[in-house]
Scaffold this motif. Structure first.
Motif, PDB file in Angstrom:
ATOM      1  N   VAL A 164      44.712  36.736  49.005  1.00  0.00           N
ATOM      2  CA  VAL A 164      43.915  37.900  48.633  1.00  0.00           C
ATOM      3  C   VAL A 164      42.466  37.450  48.459  1.00  0.00           C
ATOM      4  O   VAL A 164      42.168  36.555  47.666  1.00  0.00           O
ATOM      5  CB  VAL A 164      44.446  38.564  47.346  1.00  0.00           C
ATOM      6  CG1 VAL A 164      43.529  39.683  46.904  1.00  0.00           C
ATOM      7  CG2 VAL A 164      45.863  39.079  47.559  1.00  0.00           C
ATOM      8  N   ALA A 206      42.297  46.462  48.520  1.00  0.00           N
ATOM      9  CA  ALA A 206      42.561  45.021  48.516  1.00  0.00           C
ATOM     10  C   ALA A 206      42.339  44.496  49.921  1.00  0.00           C
ATOM     11  O   ALA A 206      42.524  45.221  50.908  1.00  0.00           O
ATOM     12  CB  ALA A 206      43.986  44.730  48.062  1.00  0.00           C
ATOM     13  N   SER A 218      39.813  42.460  45.635  1.00  0.00           N
ATOM     14  CA  SER A 218      40.658  43.565  45.218  1.00  0.00           C
ATOM     15  C   SER A 218      40.081  44.198  43.952  1.00  0.00           C
ATOM     16  O   SER A 218      39.361  43.540  43.202  1.00  0.00           O
ATOM     17  CB  SER A 218      42.079  43.056  44.934  1.00  0.00           C
ATOM     18  OG  SER A 218      42.827  44.045  44.291  1.00  0.00           O
TER      19      SER A 218
END
Length: 162
Positions: free
Chosen positions: A108, A134, A111
């Protein structure tokens, strides 16, 4: 540089151009009211913003959009979710507690999730504007390795006889 090497790098450049021009996929899912006791889910794959404007319908209670872009050696995933909690509360006749959980492939990168549960991003409570997003990245190591091997072979491989 020999003709073979020029041909190889021209092929690599051409392949990269094809990846950049065609390496995207998008999916949009809208939730709308269906009569008095139902919710309709409508999906659109690989359609632009203009197509959703042309297909007029009731305003959605929520919308999820996933975009995957293939950059050859890196894939990026973008998830956008809009939830109109006030419209959901009006529909059900009672205030709702909504929680969204999402797992994206790779790492990730960014986000606005309010928390995490292992690899899962969690939004609880939802942001006041109802917009969740995200972004993640996946490095395609087999592709990186393959390109590196071909590049090395191009420069150190057997030379043509003269």
């Amino acid at each position: 540089m020999s003709t073979t090497k020029w041909a190889f790098w021209a092929g690599v450049a051409g392949t990269a151009i094809v990846f950049f021009m065609t390496g995207a996929t998008s999916m949009q899912l809208d939730a709308t009211v269906l009569g008095q006791h139902g919710i309709a889910l409508t999906g659109h794959a690989d359609q632009g913003v203009l197509s959703s404007l042309l297909s007029a319908g009731p305003p959605p209670l929520g919308r999820a959009r996933i975009i995957k872009r293939n950059w050859g050696v890196v894939n990026t995933y973008t998830e956008q979710i809009n939830v109109v909690t006030a419209a959901l509360a009006d529909y059900t006749g009672t205030p709702l507690t909504v929680q969204v959980r999402l797992q994206l492939p790779g790492t990730v990168a960014a986000s606005n999730a309010t928390g995490r549960d292992g690899q899962m991003l969690v939004w609880a409570p939802l942001p006041s504007d109802g917009q969740l997003w995200a972004q993640s990245r996946v490095i395609e190591w087999p592709v990186v390795l393959l390109v590196a091997v071909f590049a090395i072979l191009t420069f150190v491989g057997p030379q043509p006889r003269r």
